[in-house]
Scaffold this motif. Structure first.
Motif, PDB file in Angstrom:
ATOM      1  N   UNK A 501       0.862  -1.168   0.000  1.00  0.00           N
ATOM      2  CA  UNK A 501       0.000   0.000   0.000  1.00  0.00           C
ATOM      3  C   UNK A 501       0.900   1.219   0.000  1.00  0.00           C
ATOM      4  N   UNK A 502       0.501   2.263  -0.686  1.00  0.00           N
ATOM      5  CA  UNK A 502       1.339   3.454  -0.626  1.00  0.00           C
ATOM      6  C   UNK A 502       1.405   3.993   0.797  1.00  0.00           C
ATOM      7  N   UNK A 503       2.496   4.618   1.125  1.00  0.00           N
ATOM      8  CA  UNK A 503       2.628   5.159   2.480  1.00  0.00           C
ATOM      9  C   UNK A 503       3.895   5.978   2.591  1.00  0.00           C
ATOM     10  N   UNK A 504       4.067   6.639   3.738  1.00  0.00           N
ATOM     11  CA  UNK A 504       5.291   7.412   3.965  1.00  0.00           C
ATOM     12  C   UNK A 504       6.441   6.466   4.261  1.00  0.00           C
ATOM     13  N   UNK A 520      10.715  12.160   5.187  1.00  0.00           N
ATOM     14  CA  UNK A 520       9.852  11.058   4.747  1.00  0.00           C
ATOM     15  C   UNK A 520       9.147  11.486   3.468  1.00  0.00           C
ATOM     16  N   UNK A 522       5.932  10.188   0.519  1.00  0.00           N
ATOM     17  CA  UNK A 522       4.837   9.284   0.179  1.00  0.00           C
ATOM     18  C   UNK A 522       5.255   8.510  -1.063  1.00  0.00           C
ATOM     19  N   UNK A 816     -26.419  12.349  -8.018  1.00  0.00           N
ATOM     20  CA  UNK A 816     -26.536  13.079  -6.749  1.00  0.00           C
ATOM     21  C   UNK A 816     -27.715  14.043  -6.855  1.00  0.00           C
ATOM     22  N   UNK A 843     -12.037  13.849 -10.566  1.00  0.00           N
ATOM     23  CA  UNK A 843     -12.477  14.697  -9.460  1.00  0.00           C
ATOM     24  C   UNK A 843     -11.309  15.038  -8.537  1.00  0.00           C
ATOM     25  N   UNK A 845      -9.892  16.887  -4.763  1.00  0.00           N
ATOM     26  CA  UNK A 845     -10.308  16.682  -3.366  1.00  0.00           C
ATOM     27  C   UNK A 845     -11.518  17.513  -2.946  1.00  0.00           C
TER      28      UNK A 845
ATOM     29  N   UNK B  96     -17.958  24.179   8.725  1.00  0.00           N
ATOM     30  CA  UNK B  96     -16.633  24.716   9.067  1.00  0.00           C
ATOM     31  C   UNK B  96     -15.790  23.671   9.804  1.00  0.00           C
ATOM     32  N   UNK B 102     -10.642  18.363   7.425  1.00  0.00           N
ATOM     33  CA  UNK B 102      -9.924  18.204   6.169  1.00  0.00           C
ATOM     34  C   UNK B 102      -8.533  18.845   6.278  1.00  0.00           C
ATOM     35  N   UNK B 106      -4.893  17.115   6.043  1.00  0.00           N
ATOM     36  CA  UNK B 106      -3.949  17.554   4.997  1.00  0.00           C
ATOM     37  C   UNK B 106      -2.683  18.165   5.567  1.00  0.00           C
ATOM     38  N   UNK B 135     -24.535  13.678   4.058  1.00  0.00           N
ATOM     39  CA  UNK B 135     -23.789  13.731   2.801  1.00  0.00           C
ATOM     40  C   UNK B 135     -22.497  12.931   2.943  1.00  0.00           C
ATOM     41  N   UNK B 136     -22.105  12.240   1.878  1.00  0.00           N
ATOM     42  CA  UNK B 136     -20.849  11.475   1.924  1.00  0.00           C
ATOM     43  C   UNK B 136     -19.688  12.427   2.201  1.00  0.00           C
ATOM     44  N   UNK B 138     -15.826  13.480   1.966  1.00  0.00           N
ATOM     45  CA  UNK B 138     -14.633  13.299   1.134  1.00  0.00           C
ATOM     46  C   UNK B 138     -13.407  12.928   1.976  1.00  0.00           C
ATOM     47  N   UNK B 188      -8.892   3.507   0.551  1.00  0.00           N
ATOM     48  CA  UNK B 188      -8.280   2.196   0.321  1.00  0.00           C
ATOM     49  C   UNK B 188      -8.863   1.223   1.352  1.00  0.00           C
ATOM     50  N   UNK B 190      -8.829  -1.957   3.504  1.00  0.00           N
ATOM     51  CA  UNK B 190      -7.831  -2.888   4.039  1.00  0.00           C
ATOM     52  C   UNK B 190      -8.486  -4.181   4.515  1.00  0.00           C
ATOM     53  N   UNK B 210      -8.540   3.425   4.851  1.00  0.00           N
ATOM     54  CA  UNK B 210      -7.799   4.656   5.108  1.00  0.00           C
ATOM     55  C   UNK B 210      -7.781   5.468   3.831  1.00  0.00           C
ATOM     56  N   UNK B 212      -5.441   8.712   2.294  1.00  0.00           N
ATOM     57  CA  UNK B 212      -4.348   9.661   2.457  1.00  0.00           C
ATOM     58  C   UNK B 212      -4.707  10.966   1.752  1.00  0.00           C
ATOM     59  N   UNK B 214      -3.057  15.056   1.414  1.00  0.00           N
ATOM     60  CA  UNK B 214      -1.988  15.989   1.812  1.00  0.00           C
ATOM     61  C   UNK B 214      -0.890  15.268   2.557  1.00  0.00           C
ATOM     62  N   UNK B 215      -0.670  15.669   3.818  1.00  0.00           N
ATOM     63  CA  UNK B 215       0.420  15.076   4.593  1.00  0.00           C
ATOM     64  C   UNK B 215      -0.081  14.090   5.650  1.00  0.00           C
ATOM     65  N   UNK B 216      -1.363  13.845   5.681  1.00  0.00           N
ATOM     66  CA  UNK B 216      -1.898  12.955   6.702  1.00  0.00           C
ATOM     67  C   UNK B 216      -2.922  11.992   6.149  1.00  0.00           C
ATOM     68  N   UNK B 250       1.419   6.636   7.778  1.00  0.00           N
ATOM     69  CA  UNK B 250       0.389   7.440   7.102  1.00  0.00           C
ATOM     70  C   UNK B 250       0.540   8.949   7.229  1.00  0.00           C
TER      71      UNK B 250
END
Lengths: 915, 254
Positions: A501-504, A520, A522, A816, A843, A845, B96, B102, B106, B135-136, B138, B188, B190, B210, B212, B214-216, B250
């Protein structure tokens, strides 16, 4: 005496340069300024003056249209607009005098063309049609009989854009032929009742893809064999399917077979690094494409210093500026949509035109680039691709994966080294193995290798070659990717267990030569088991092996379990440095990279690109160059450094490219050898601001916002369907008006702006920042079809989404229920007015998909940016028509569901946020 | 001169990245007491408090944090947490707050949620009332709506989040667990599970995911985290989600 000897050698050498050149040019009988008058004497004389050696003459009009010689072949038409003239004969007569060779460019008919008569009266015009082949063979006979005896300068037949014929042929009527193909090639019966649907996992679809290739190959084979009877050559206009965003698997383009069948393969060399892979294909001619729209002209020129046969499209646009301008400015509808043809439609400002267009500029550049022709590549590193299995893996939009895995790798590594490309299994593969001691195999580019190709790779390593295999299995198998055998262990000494799986990850290594990323990052990795290979790099926390080295005979294979990404380009560069010594390299490059390099005689030419600085290191000894050297910018004639020793070259010469899009071609050789390069511009200051000059569109046109109540909707005037959108919205109580330009001041007149796909995206692209600001400040925007950020339109709101491909589908479905789809039910389907295709949106984010197509790909994506809102609509409201309609597509007011959707979108975009 | 030095010092403190944005707190659990709905007290005790105590029992020192931590004005405090855990009963947040979640992910945080985060408190009054909607989300990448039960799981791949659970085979859970009917959108998966909807088995669905950004990343544990002593695999999943190894894997950890 020594000086005289040098002079004689120099003159002889210069003559060899001129004699040895090869420049081909595409030309038709004359663009609109001359209508049907074909100014043959003017064209040929000008091309001769420019140093052109071959003409690619569009001898057949349109697709499968009239020929430009009187023809008696059944089902072939003669262009009646010639009157009593015979354009082909006139061209041959004129070129004969100048010793210019002529290729007859023929373009086959397509099933979507609405033409009648001639080839279109045949019962089948597919490339596998015996009738069509009969017509072309008889045409070849006619040319051989009527023209060849007198005009020995006819080089051959040049097959143009056959992809357009093959891609639109669904082969529904060829089911039996496909079954026969499956039986013959794979010894297996196809029992399906229809042609298989595209599905990379289905071997029958993969066989259908190969069947298409065979249709193309068979057509070319028969034509080439027929031409050969008369000593006529065969040329092929080849576009690289792996780098396209469309369904290029339908084209039938199979480079390995076409290479065997043709004498000449034409490829474009100006699409970032893509042309490089084809440079070692037999008979390759590389186009630098300055006649196309929206090119970075100095970069196109800079890509042409590879030393191989050159070509450019086309004879008219770059040279006859005034005539063409005058003609187009007289057409009201054209001027309304694009303004000036060069500024608006082509996208070139006056500064660019003055520097890169016009006969003198073109002539100067051609002399400069052709002086390096028939030199040799000094590169020791090549990236190897295997395009056919790659297309089978990613048939819908191969460009997306290709950019990630190949183009980005090439682009980034050229910031360190001079890198070439090659194709696995091509005729020159053995030669390439001799030329390049180090070869990189990118991801997914070692699948479905033929056994003999794998064996060649193995012997290459055994004999001292080095490979870097990036995150991919090595696999042999049948051409349809069945009966595959994993050879990774045999070649790389490791076994791939699975994809992680992709990861840091963080890296550690005991090898001090490697540049490990400090932070680190990704990454996509694979889990490998080291069998016989030595581990060089491991994951810091898990100890998982990430880079291995395996020795076979005199050579070695590096295997990277990490996929390439630009963030870790320096790490990959350090692996290459560990394995091979590149005679040309850049150190500490800040934005600069090597586009091309050629060695000729005792001199070398390096084409550099990108504003910034770097230290250029040259190993003169390895290249067999003898000093002392002069280093010269041959674009301006500026001597960068004189009397430079080999040692100093090896230590490095600091270089700087001062301006964005400044062409910078550096030559290194003895002073006498570089004497002929006096520069084609006075100095680099001429390039100052070539990208900055903005053309203001319609500055004099006032913006008229209708008075009253209601959402103010500005519709950009230069879009496809703009007029019909305005008409439709006027009936729905919006205050609709035409937007003559896209600067912030103009945009701010509207609550909602609609920008349909633009006739010329130049102004759209130029307005990128203003459009974003407008939305961030609270504006609403609807972008349709290509304007969502596809092909020539820049993706402006990538957080919401961008276009990735345009399949020929025409059913869309609401996925939707919200304000944008008010009045529709989830699952409700409709067919939009424009039925040729729609743009599929990837799409982002912040995007939300509200409409998909029948294959569940996103077509309408909405989202919010700052205080504003964005709707990306892959359809083309305001334009109606489909492939099967007579008369093609045209403007018509949106109606039914499409109108309902449009009104909803405008209302949602115009509604201010309630906080 | 003294004034200038003080100003400079103040400026340094104010803008120094290290002073305010260092992630030095291990786990925050969203208390979710502020939002009013009929079962809020009950849910707090049964699910949220239980989750907090379980995390403590696993050897962590969790801290209670308010749901307002996700509001923009609390960004600095929010970004001190390496991990933020949201319990299954924390369903509604304001737009907000969702933007804040989010941004948290990120910018390098690890959001561990047992809620599918589909409820939107549209009028921002901390009450479940008319106008609030589903609502779903993101950030999660999985749409979880109605209730379902799960009785067996299949681990797709070995990774820090699935460590200690057999891979590549269907395993029966010790007891059926409840959770959302889930559809994967962009995460993804698992672990997959069966889906028992209205007492009938209706296909499979994500069990642990999970995503991913941005950075988190955001981890979504689909089954309700309750009675974990009776369901060792669920406890393992929670333990793994909070582990250093997962955090390393992650998030960029800056």
């Amino acid at each position: 005496m020594r000086k005289i000897l040098w002079f004689v050698l120099f003159v002889l050498g210069f003559n060899v340069y001129l004699e040895g050149k090869s420049i081909g040019v595409w030309t038709s009988y004359g663009l609109q300024p001359w209508k049907y008058n074909f100014p043959v004497k003017m064209i040929v004389k000008d091309l001769y003056d420019l140093g052109v050696t071959e003409i690619y003459f569009f001898e057949q009009c349109g697709r499968g249209g009239e020929f430009l010689h009187p023809t008696k072949v059944k089902n072939a038409l003669t262009a009646t607009f010639m009157g009593n003239r015979n354009f082909l004969k006139e061209l041959l007569e004129e070129t004969k005098n100048y010793k210019i060779k002529v290729w007859l460019v023929w373009t086959t008919p397509t099933k979507t063309e609405k033409a009648k008569g001639g080839m279109y009266s045949l019962s089948d015009i597919g490339l596998n049609s015996p009738e069509l082949k009969r017509v072309y063979k008889e045409e070849i006979d006619e040319i051989a009989k009527d023209y060849l005896p007198e005009y020995k300068n006819i080089e051959g037949i040049f097959w143009h854009e056959l992809d357009c014929s093959e891609a639109v042929d669904d082969h529904k009527d060829d089911l039996e032929e496909f079954k026969e193909f499956c039986k013959r090639r794979f010894n297996e019966e196809y029992t399906g009742s229809s042609i298989p649907e595209v599905n990379p996992k289905d071997k029958w679809w993969r066989r259908f893809y190969l069947y298409r290739n065979e249709v193309m190959n068979t057509f070319i084979k028969e034509m080439a064999e027929h031409s050969k009877k008369y000593n006529l050559k065969t040329g092929f206009c080849f576009y690289m399917p792996e780098g396209f965003s469309e369904e290029s698997w339908k084209w039938g383009y199979d480079i390995l077979n076409l290479e065997k069948l043709c004498d000449m393969i034409w490829v474009s060399g100006y699409v970032v690094e893509s042309g490089k892979f084809y440079q070692s294909i037999k008979g390759c001619v590389i186009d630098f494409g300055i006649g196309y729209r929206h090119q970075i002209l100095p970069r196109n020129y800079s890509y042409a210093f590879h030393g191989l046969p050159l070509s450019y499209f086309s004879a008219f646009t770059p040279v006859y500026i005034e005539d063409i301008r005058k003609y187009y400015s007289s057409i009201k509808s054209f001027t309304e949509q694009y303004g000036d043809i060069y500024n608006g439609y082509m996208g070139y400002n006056e500064k660019k035109l003055s520097l890169f267009y016009g006969k003198e500029n073109l002539s100067n550049w051609l002399k400069l680039m052709s002086s390096w022709q028939y030199g040799e590549t000094p590169s020791k590193i090549a990236v190897s691709i295997n395009p056919i299995p790659f297309i089978m893996l990613y048939p819908i939009s191969p460009e997306v994966e290709y950019k990630k895995k190949v183009q980005s790798l090439m682009e980034n590594l050229t910031g360190y080294f001079d890198i070439d490309g090659m194709i696995s299994g091509s005729l020159n593969m053995e030669n390439n193995f001799k030329k390049y001691p180090f070869i990189i195999v990118p991801e997914d580019m070692a699948l479905g290798l033929k056994k003999e190709t794998f064996d060649k790779y193995f012997s290459y390593v055994k004999n001292g070659g080095k490979l870097l295999v990036i995150n991919t299995p090595i696999q042999t198998g049948k051409e349809d990717l069945t009966d595959t055998e994993d050879k990774t262990e045999e070649l790389c000494g490791i076994k791939i267990k699975r994809k992680n799986l992709p990861g840091y990850i963080s890296l550690k290594s005991e090898n001090p030569s490697l540049t490990l990323p400090e932070k680190k990052f990704w990454a996509e990795t694979i889990n490998i088991e080291t069998k016989k290979a030595e581990v060089i790099v491991r994951e810091k926390n898990t100890d998982a092996p990430l880079l291995t080295r395996y020795k076979i005979g005199k050579g070695e294979v590096f295997f990277s379990a990490i996929g390439f990404n630009p963030e870790i380009a320096s790490y990959f560069a350090s692996i290459i440095k560990l394995a091979v010594s590149s005679p040309i390299s850049l150190e500490d490059s800040k934005g600069m990279r090597i586009l091309e390099a050629t060695k000729k005689g005792n001199a070398i030419c390096i084409s550099l690109w990108g504003k910034g600085s770097s230290i250029l290191k040259i190993d003169a000894k390895a290249l067999g160059l003898k000093g002392p050297f002069q280093i010269k910018d041959i674009v301006t004639g500026r001597i960068i450094k004189d009397d430079v020793s080999s040692d100093i070259l090896l230590k490095g010469i600091p270089l700087e490219i001062k301006y964005v899009n400044q062409p910078f071609i550096v030559a290194i050789g003895k002073k006498e050898e570089l004497k002929l390069y006096n520069g084609i511009y006075p100095d680099e200051e001429v390039f100052k601001g070539i990208t900055e000059q903005k053309v203001i569109e319609n500055p004099e046109v006032p913006i008229m916002v209708p008075a009253g109540e209601g959402i103010k909707v500005g519709v950009y005037h230069g879009g496809l369907g703009s007029k019909s959108i305005i008409k439709a919205l006027e009936k729905s109580n919006f205050r609709v008006f035409s937007l003559p330009r896209l600067d912030l001041e103009a945009l701010n007149h509207a609550d909602v702006v609609i920008i349909p796909q633009c006739g010329s995206p130049k102004f759209f692209n130029q307005a990128e920042e203003d459009i974003r600001k407008y939305v961030e400040n609270g504006g609403g925007i609807l972008l349709t079809h290509d304007a969502v950020g596809y092909r020539e339109h820049k993706p402006i709101f990538t957080e919401i989404g961008k276009g990735i491909t345009n399949p020929e589908r025409d059913v869309v479905e609401i996925v939707k229920e919200n304000e944008v789809t008010a009045g529709f039910k989830k699952g409700e389907r409709f067919v939009p007015g424009f039925r040729y295709d729609h743009i599929i949106i990837e799409k982002g984010p912040l995007g939300e998909v509200v409409i998909e197509d029948e294959k569940n790909d996103a077509v309408v994506v909405i989202g919010k940016i700052g205080k504003g809102k964005v709707v990306l609509d892959g359809m083309l409201p305001g334009i109606f028509g489909g492939k099967t309609d007579s008369g093609g597509a045209g403007e018509k007011e949106p109606e039914g569901e499409e109108l309902k959707l449009l009104i909803n979108i405008v209302k949602w975009l115009g509604e201010k946020e309630k906080k | 001169m003294k004034k200038e030095i003080l100003l400079l010092l103040f400026g340094f403190i104010l803008f120094s990245k290290n002073v305010f944005s260092e992630r030095n707190k291990e786990v925050g659990v969203v208390e979710y007491k502020k939002f009013e709905w009929k079962s809020s007290d009950y849910c707090y005790k049964i699910y949220t408090k239980y989750l907090f105590d379980t995390i403590s029992n696993l050897g962590f020192k969790p801290e209670w944090i308010e749901m307002d931590i996700f509001l923009p004005e609390n960004k600095t405090e929010r970004d001190r947490y390496k991990r933020i855990v949201i319990s299954t009963s924390a369903i509604w947040f304001t737009p907000e707050m969702y933007e804040g979640m989010d941004d948290y992910v990120k910018s390098g945080g690890l959001l561990i949620t047992n809620s599918s985060l589909i409820g939107i408190d549209i009028n921002r009054n901390y009450k479940l009332d008319e106008g609030d909607k589903y609502e779903a989300n993101e950030i999660v990448g999985v749409y979880g709506h109605a209730s379902a039960q799960m009785s067996k799981i299949f681990v797709e791949i070995e990774c820090p989040l699935t460590k200690g659970i057999p891979v590549g085979e269907w395993i029966s859970l010790e007891a059926k667990v409840a959770g959302r009917v889930t559809i994967n959108k962009s995460a993804t998966v698992l672990i997959t599970s069966d889906r028992i909807y209205k007492e009938e088995t209706s296909g499979n669905q994500p069990f642990l995911t999970y995503k991913h950004s941005g950075k988190g990343a955001c981890i979504y544990i689909v089954p309700v985290l309750l009675d974990l002593e009776k369901n060792k695999y669920l406890l393992t999943i929670l333990k793994n989600a909070l582990s250093k190894e997962t955090l390393e894997w992650l998030t960029i950890g800056e």
